[in-house]
Structure formats: C-alpha cells, structure tokens
Design a protein around this motif. Structure first.
Motif, mmCIF file in Angstrom:
data_model
loop_
_atom_site.group_PDB
_atom_site.id
_atom_site.type_symbol
_atom_site.label_atom_id
_atom_site.label_comp_id
_atom_site.label_asym_id
_atom_site.label_seq_id
_atom_site.Cartn_x
_atom_site.Cartn_y
_atom_site.Cartn_z
ATOM 1 N N ASN A 178 -30.249 16.762 0.100
ATOM 2 C CA ASN A 178 -29.679 16.442 1.408
ATOM 3 C C ASN A 178 -30.668 16.676 2.545
ATOM 4 N N VAL A 179 -31.842 17.230 2.235
ATOM 5 C CA VAL A 179 -32.824 17.528 3.279
ATOM 6 C C VAL A 179 -33.330 16.248 3.923
ATOM 7 N N ALA A 180 -33.574 15.204 3.122
ATOM 8 C CA ALA A 180 -34.108 13.957 3.666
ATOM 9 C C ALA A 180 -33.171 13.353 4.703
ATOM 10 N N GLU A 181 -31.871 13.488 4.485
ATOM 11 C CA GLU A 181 -30.899 12.949 5.446
ATOM 12 C C GLU A 181 -31.014 13.664 6.784
ATOM 13 N N CYS A 182 -31.156 14.991 6.753
ATOM 14 C CA CYS A 182 -31.292 15.754 8.004
ATOM 15 C C CYS A 182 -32.641 15.499 8.661
ATOM 16 N N VAL A 183 -33.671 15.318 7.852
ATOM 17 C CA VAL A 183 -34.985 14.990 8.403
ATOM 18 C C VAL A 183 -34.950 13.636 9.096
ATOM 19 N N GLY A 184 -34.247 12.667 8.504
ATOM 20 C CA GLY A 184 -34.154 11.342 9.116
ATOM 21 C C GLY A 184 -33.505 11.389 10.487
ATOM 22 N N ILE A 185 -32.493 12.252 10.687
ATOM 23 C CA ILE A 185 -31.838 12.372 11.991
ATOM 24 C C ILE A 185 -32.761 13.045 12.998
ATOM 25 N N ALA A 186 -33.401 14.151 12.582
ATOM 26 C CA ALA A 186 -34.242 14.920 13.507
ATOM 27 C C ALA A 186 -35.535 14.181 13.846
ATOM 28 N N TYR A 187 -36.086 13.446 12.890
ATOM 29 C CA TYR A 187 -37.378 12.774 13.106
ATOM 30 C C TYR A 187 -37.267 11.714 14.189
ATOM 31 N N MET A 188 -36.177 10.985 14.207
ATOM 32 C CA MET A 188 -36.002 9.938 15.204
ATOM 33 C C MET A 188 -35.769 10.508 16.601
ATOM 34 N N LYS A 189 -35.135 11.673 16.674
ATOM 35 C CA LYS A 189 -34.855 12.265 17.983
ATOM 36 C C LYS A 189 -36.061 12.986 18.575
ATOM 37 N N ALA A 190 -36.882 13.626 17.717
ATOM 38 C CA ALA A 190 -38.002 14.444 18.215
ATOM 39 C C ALA A 190 -39.255 13.621 18.465
ATOM 40 N N MET A 191 -39.543 12.663 17.577
ATOM 41 C CA MET A 191 -40.796 11.901 17.683
ATOM 42 C C MET A 191 -40.611 10.708 18.618
ATOM 43 N N THR A 192 -40.339 10.995 19.876
ATOM 44 C CA THR A 192 -40.185 9.942 20.873
ATOM 45 C C THR A 192 -41.531 9.649 21.519
ATOM 46 N N PRO A 193 -41.718 8.441 22.083
ATOM 47 C CA PRO A 193 -43.004 8.130 22.732
ATOM 48 C C PRO A 193 -43.368 9.101 23.850
ATOM 49 N N THR A 194 -42.368 9.563 24.604
ATOM 50 C CA THR A 194 -42.666 10.489 25.698
ATOM 51 C C THR A 194 -43.185 11.817 25.173
ATOM 52 N N ASN A 195 -42.513 12.371 24.176
ATOM 53 C CA ASN A 195 -42.961 13.647 23.614
ATOM 54 C C ASN A 195 -44.351 13.526 23.004
ATOM 55 N N ILE A 196 -44.616 12.434 22.302
ATOM 56 C CA ILE A 196 -45.900 12.284 21.618
ATOM 57 C C ILE A 196 -47.043 12.157 22.615
ATOM 58 N N THR A 197 -46.890 11.282 23.609
ATOM 59 C CA THR A 197 -47.976 11.082 24.581
ATOM 60 C C THR A 197 -48.229 12.338 25.405
ATOM 61 N N GLN A 198 -47.158 13.049 25.766
ATOM 62 C CA GLN A 198 -47.340 14.283 26.540
ATOM 63 C C GLN A 198 -48.028 15.359 25.705
ATOM 64 N N ALA A 199 -47.753 15.388 24.401
ATOM 65 C CA ALA A 199 -48.409 16.383 23.535
ATOM 66 C C ALA A 199 -49.912 16.105 23.431
ATOM 67 N N PHE A 200 -50.292 14.842 23.265
ATOM 68 C CA PHE A 200 -51.720 14.511 23.221
ATOM 69 C C PHE A 200 -52.394 14.814 24.557
ATOM 70 N N LYS A 201 -51.695 14.568 25.654
ATOM 71 C CA LYS A 201 -52.264 14.835 26.964
ATOM 72 C C LYS A 201 -52.438 16.325 27.203
ATOM 73 N N LYS A 202 -51.477 17.121 26.751
ATOM 74 C CA LYS A 202 -51.554 18.568 26.950
ATOM 75 C C LYS A 202 -52.708 19.190 26.166
ATOM 76 N N CYS A 203 -53.089 18.577 25.048
ATOM 77 C CA CYS A 203 -54.213 19.082 24.253
ATOM 78 C C CYS A 203 -55.561 18.593 24.771
ATOM 79 N N GLY A 204 -55.568 17.622 25.677
ATOM 80 C CA GLY A 204 -56.814 17.087 26.191
ATOM 81 C C GLY A 204 -57.474 16.097 25.251
ATOM 82 N N ILE A 205 -56.738 15.608 24.251
ATOM 83 C CA ILE A 205 -57.313 14.660 23.290
ATOM 84 C C ILE A 205 -57.274 13.246 23.846
#
Length: 755
Positions: free
Chosen positions: A363-390
């Motif tokens: 059942n882990v894959a089902e919970c991962v599928g829900i969380a992955y779509m909510k957390a890996m948003t374009p805003t979160n990803i771009t801000q994370a790369f910007k915060k690291c200076g990459i």
C-alpha cells in the motif's frame, strides 16, 4: 496585577512625556482644574495630580518617570549580552535561558556592578530580569533547535561549497545547453515506511491521546525522486524489501514509476544501474542532448557500470561534498520535507478508510502517488534550485552567517598565519616578551581584584603554564604604527586574559608570521589561542573606582574554537565530476582494490580451515597427545629427552628462509616497547606491501603458554625483518567440534607476549 493575567491589558507606562506634564501643570496654574487640564493634554488624572503636588513642593523636580532607577545594566551592556547570545546561536551552540542568567551574573561580578542579593545566592540573574531582558530585546526568542551533527555543521564551509560551485561552473561552461536549466536534474533517495508520524489532533484537555499506526516499527521502502531545475518531476523509482519484484507492488504509484527489489530495501550499486537507465529513458539523454545529474556521493551512486552508462549517454554526473546536502541539494532543501508531510497525511487517510487493517508495503506506492503529486510542484522545485544557488547559478548565495558553524573548526595553514585572517592561532607562535597581564584600568589593585573574581567564577580555571618561543625578526614581521590588544584564552574553560601591546601611533594592525620555530623549552599548549578583541568602553556610574572599561561576555567566556587539527588517516569524500576520466579511473581502482582484499580474505579463511582440518585429521581418536590438558587451559607437560629451549629478546639470525605453513614469532615495536605475537605464514607475497601474509594466534594463557585461533581470522602482511624465530610444530589438543589449543615445545615466558 498579575503579569500573565488573561483578559487584562498589559500595563501602560511611560506613554507621557515631560513636555506634556509641563503643559498640564501650566494649564492648571492658569486656572483650569486638574481633571480638565489632564483631559486637554491627554494625561491620566492621577498622574497629573501627583506631578502638580511635586511641582508645588519643588519647582525643579523631574517631570517624567525614572524607570532606569532599578536597572542593572546599561543599554550598551545588554546589547553585548544579546550579541553574544546571537553569535552562539548562529554557530549552532545556542544557550538556554539559565545560561543567559549565569552570563548576566558573571558580567555583573567581573565589572563590579550592583546587583540584587538573590543573584549572589543563586549565582545567576533572576527570572524577572530575564523576562524584562527579553521584552527589551524582542528579536530574541526561545526556540527548540533542530539537531545537527558536528560533521554537517563543519563540512558546510567556504572551501567545500566553493569547490562544488567551481565544478558546477565548469560543467555549465562545457555545455551551453545547460544554461536554461532544462537539462539540470537532481536525484536523491528518501525513506517511505509503513509507519507514519502522526499529526496533531484535537482532544480533551488533561488527558493523553494516541494515534493508530500500522505497527511499532515500520518496514522501509526507498523512494528515489528525480526533479528538474525548470519545475519538472520525473517518475520516481521505488525499492521494495523483497528478493523479487512483482508488478502489483506499484499499485497506485505515479505513472511510469520504476519498481525494484532488494532484501534490505536500500538502494545498491546493481539497482542504481537500472535507475540510471530509467533516468536516460525519461530525459532522452544522448551525446547530442546531454544532461547534468547532481547527486550525493553515496557508494551506490558511484558504481563504474552506472558511470560508464551515463557517460556513454551524454549524462554528466556531479557529486556533492559529504554532509552538505542539507544546504546544496534541492530535494533536501525544499522538497523532501513537504513530501514526507503529505505522505504521512496519506497514510492517516488510508487508515481512516481501512479501520483495523495494517498498512503493508503493497500500500506504500498508493500513498507515495498521492504525496508525490502534491509535493513535487513546479513552484516548490524551482524555488528549491534557486535557494541552493544551482539555477539560476549564484555562487554567492550563502553569506558569512551561513558559514559561522564551520568557523569553529577552521584552522590556518601550517606555515603561514595572518593575524587579521586567523587571529586565534597566533598564540602558538607568540613571544613572551609581549605577553603582559590584561590592563582593565589604570589602577593595578583594581585589576588584581578583577582577576581574582574571574578565578572564582564558575567555568573558570587557571591557564596551565606555557613556555613560548620568541620568533626572530625573519619569523615575525610587525608593521610599524601598530597597536594590538589581544586576549589569550584556553579552550578548556581557562579564562585568564592577557594583552600583547606594541605601542605606537594608532593605526590598522597587520601582522604576518611566516613560520613558527619548533625549538621550544616546553611544548606550547595546543589549546592556547589569541583572540583579537577591542575594549568596549562605556560610562557606567555603577562600576566601582570610576572605571570606564567594560569587559564583555566575548572576553571572559570560553571561546567557541576547536583545538589543533589531528592527523587524518582516511581519505575524505569530495565534490567531483564523477564522469570525468580521472575521477572515474580513481573510483575503478578503489573498487578493484576493495574486491581484491575481499578475495584475498576469502582465500585466507579457506586455507585456515583446511589447515585445521588437516592437522586434526592426522591425529586419530585413539592416539594420545604429547601434552595433556583441557582446551581451555591447564597444566601441560612436555615429554622429551631434549633440554627445553628458552627464548628471550636476543634472537639469533634465522637459520633458513620462512616458508608457508611455518609457525613464527613476529615482533612489533609499540611505544618504544617490543611486543611479540605467534603467527602462521599463509603465503609469500610478491607485489603486495610486506613479504609474508600471516594469520595471528590468540594467546589464551601466559602461564601455560597456550594459543588458539580467533573466531574471526586475524590476518596481515608483515615484513621479513619482523619475523624473529621459526617455531617447531605445535602439539594440538582438542576435537573437531571444539576449538583447538596449540602448545609449542619451547619456553616463551621471557617474551612480552600479548593477548
């Protein structure tokens, strides 16, 4: 009125000025009543009435409250306490409220400031003072710190970070297609277990509340996430704790998820090759369409097969320095945290929909599928790369405050020391001719009293006596027109203060020490340090003797600085471009040496067991041994007509060359003392370090001089010169099911044998 009374307003004081009081008094004297004058001037009636009475008795009286009458420290002195607290917090050595109260007491004692009697009884400031101190400095607050290891705090320094950005800059310059960020990726694994961390819930007051979980301890399923600098998230890879992967394990996972299986549930070198293929497939990486993959330098990520596959497909692998991923890896900086929160929420929701059931790895894959779509948003990803200076590239994104924790362990180069850059290490090369007791005032008696008070304070101990070497003119160059004030303190809480003064016209001080002579009458204390500090002068009427020199906590408190660097025997990891030929060849050589050692150890273990089996098979069950006794040690008697040989430290040269299967005595020099071990030669080496590969015996008893083989083979390579004597064949006592005991027909009681 209670300070924390609920429903009442905070006490209002100090809102009226002397000018407003003066106007109210003048209006009252001109004919208005006190109440009407107070209303016109927006003053409380009791306050104006009180000041009118005071003015009639004394027209030159003070027309505003004197709230500083009972104040312990001045504003400048409290600012020094605040700066010290913030400095400790920025270095990850934050102080508690009790520590702050102790510092306030020590500050008052050293500077001879009047304090309440309760401070002297408890040797710390009171809670009322602490409450007022926090109210006067709202930028200070009490927080629960996040645990941080010493390795993570010290590894994130300017050198390691700059090394990573230099490698990143080089990679970006090689491939212009990386400039827009569409081909820059980050990969990292995170744990997704079957037991969630419960969120806060609403419940009745005064009662404990629990939350249902799937078990006491969760089962690990590793989820490998891959994100892109422009906000894209690739399908993840999941490693299940099974020997074989089944398709139904990915039910509910994000589309395109790669399913893998390993008995431990962790990523390994074999599985990472499949992950690299998965990455190349979804990024369409090739030599014409290259990609940059940033990841940590875990052993599973640096397999030669994966690096060869990446290089052939146009993927450049850039690794991070160990223990810096918390600040330099986008997934750790801004994505794994939200992903874990959404994952825990998904498990809570699953348990609510399935009451009384346990959540399994299926059942882990089902919970991962829900969380992955909510957390890996374009805003979160771009801000994370910007915060690291990459991306966008910014190698100056981290300030000096970010590197403060690593400054505690920063050491200067071994030969060149600059006072301005490395002030804390000049004390190791200082001259006794310029070291004099600290001068706090012009009164020597007052200075002696201050030093005596500092000795009696908690955490203060006298500095051990140290002899300093006086450098020659070529060793120390002191710029003229200089004035140095230095406080030498000791890391082990010794807080004597000294000053080195080179008096001339005041100017900027620069001092460069080219080298430190090793000829000293007594070794310089490794913990002695020189702290360049300036005297903080404040006009405090409460200090006795009219002294204006203020001693701040940075002077009398133990400095936050590590001792001298120890010798590093193992090679530490680093940030590198792993797909480059030199780095890849070095990794391949390291892997080859590791496999060679494992293979040699396996051969040695096989030979040892074969030797034991052969020796035991030569002795029949009906044959008596030459020596009698138990395998655990006892009285042994040698039955021989020849005179027993007694060995000592004076060994004669070997009569012949040692051969495999010989029993020998090996000598080692430990702390100028020769110690001896009994060993058996396994094989003669040709290209390896040393001449022979031996297996050491374990000494069971010095009285009976009996030996046995350890449970785990103790093998090593030794030189021919270390072999001092070839022993005769031993007498073996024991059976196949019990550990054999070896007794040599020779007296070794005079040798320094070790267990």
């Amino acid at each position: 009125m209670g300070r924390n009374t609920v429903g009442r307003e905070a006490r209002k004081k100090g809102y009226h000025t002397a000018e407003a009081i003066q106007r109210g008094i003048e209006k009252h004297l001109s004919g208005l009543s006190i109440r009407k004058a107070a209303k016109d001037c927006n003053l409380p009636y009791p306050t104006l009435r009180r000041y009118v009475t005071k003015y009639r008795n004394n027209p030159s009286c003070r027309l505003e409250p004197h709230y500083d009458a009972s104040k312990i420290f001045t504003d400048q002195q409290e600012d020094s306490i605040k700066e010290y607290l913030l400095d400790c917090a920025n270095k990850f050595y934050g102080l508690t409220s009790k520590d702050c109260r102790r510092i306030a007491y020590q500050l008052a004692v050293i500077n001879k400031i009047e304090m309440p009697p309760s401070w002297k009884v408890h040797e710390m400031a009171g809670r009322d003072w602490m409450r007022g101190f926090r109210a006067r400095h709202p930028e200070l607050t009490v927080k629960k710190p996040e645990p941080c290891s010493i390795a993570r705090a010290t590894a994130f320094n300017k050198i390691n970070v700059q090394n990573f950005f230099d490698n990143l800059k080089e990679v970006l310059s090689r491939n212009p297609s990386f400039a827009n960020g569409s081909r820059i990726y980050n990969l990292d694994e995170t744990s997704t277990t079957t037991v969630q961390r419960p969120h806060k819930v609403l419940a009745a007051k005064g009662r404990n509340v629990c939350k249902v979980t799937s078990g006491e301890r969760g089962i690990l399923v590793t989820t490998c996430c891959i994100v892109n600098a422009i906000g894209q998230a690739l399908p993840p890879a999941m490693v299940f704790p099974r020997k074989n992967f089944k398709a139904h394990m990915l039910y509910g996972a994000p589309p395109g998820t790669l399913g893998l299986a390993a008995p431990s549930g962790w990523m390994n070198t074999e599985l990472f090759v499949e992950v690299m293929k998965h990455f190349i497939q979804f990024t369409s990486a090739s030599t014409d369409n290259p990609a940059l993959l940033i990841l940590d330098n875990h052993e599973s990520h640096l397999s030669i097969e994966a690096l060869d596959l990446a290089k052939a497909s146009g993927v450049t692998v850039l690794t991070l320095h160990p223990h810096t991923t918390a600040r330099l890896q986008p997934l750790d900086v801004g994505l794994n945290g939200p992903f874990k929160s959404f994952y825990n929420s998904a498990i809570d929701s699953w348990l609510l929909r399935n009451p009384g059931k346990n959540l399994s790895i299926y059942n882990v894959a089902e919970c991962v599928g829900i969380a992955y779509m909510k957390a890996m948003t374009p805003t979160n990803i771009t801000q994370a790369f910007k915060k690291c200076g990459i991306f966008p590239f910014d190698d100056q994104i981290f300030t000096d405050i970010d590197f403060l924790p690593s400054e505690i362990t920063n050491r200067p180069p071994p030969n060149v020391i600059d006072v301005e850059k490395y002030p804390d290490d000049v004390g190791r090369c200082g001259s006794p001719s310029i070291l004099t007791p600290a001068i706090y005032s012009d009164d020597d008696e007052t200075d002696a009293e201050i030093e005596n008070i500092m000795e009696e304070l908690p955490y203060n101990k006298p500095l051990p006596s140290t002899s300093y070497h006086t450098p020659s003119t070529s060793e120390v160059h002191i710029t003229p027109q200089a004035e140095v004030s230095a406080a030498i303190t000791d890391d082990r809480e010794s807080n004597y203060i000294f000053q080195s003064q080179v008096m001339s016209s005041p100017n900027i001080v620069t001092q460069e020490i080219a080298s430190c002579s090793k000829e000293t009458s007594q070794p310089t204390a490794s913990t002695s340090r020189v702290q360049i500090s300036s005297e903080i002068k404040t006009s405090s009427p409460k200090m006795s003797g009219g002294s204006n020199n203020f001693i701040s906590p940075k002077i009398f408190r133990p400095p936050l600085k590590a001792g001298p660097r120890k010798t590093i025997k193992r090679k530490l990891g680093k940030s590198m471009i792993a797909t480059d030929t030199p780095e890849k060849n070095a990794l391949a050589e390291k892997k080859q040496n590791k496999e060679k050692k494992k293979k040699l150890a396996k051969v040695v273990k096989t030979k040892l067991f074969e030797s034991i089996k052969r020796e035991q098979s030569d002795t029949s069950d009906d044959e008596e041994f030459i020596c009698s006794g138990s395998s655990s040690g006892g009285d042994f008697f040698i039955e021989s007509d020849e005179e027993e040989i007694i060995l000592n430290d004076n060994f004669s040269p070997l009569s012949r060359k040692p051969r495999p299967d010989d029993y020998v005595i090996v000598a080692f020099n430990i702390k100028k003392l020769n110690v001896f071990y009994v060993a058996q030669i396994l094989e003669e080496l040709e290209e390896e370090d040393g001449d022979y590969y031996v297996s050491f015996f374990k000494l069971k008893s010095k009285i009976t001089q009996t030996f046995s083989l350890p449970l785990e083979p103790d093998t090593a390579a030794v030189n021919k010169t270390d072999i001092k004597y070839i022993l005769p064949l031993p007498n073996i006592n024991g059976t196949v099911r019990r550990q054999a005991t070896y007794k040599f027909p020779i007296d070794m009681s005079l040798l320094n044998l070790r267990y």
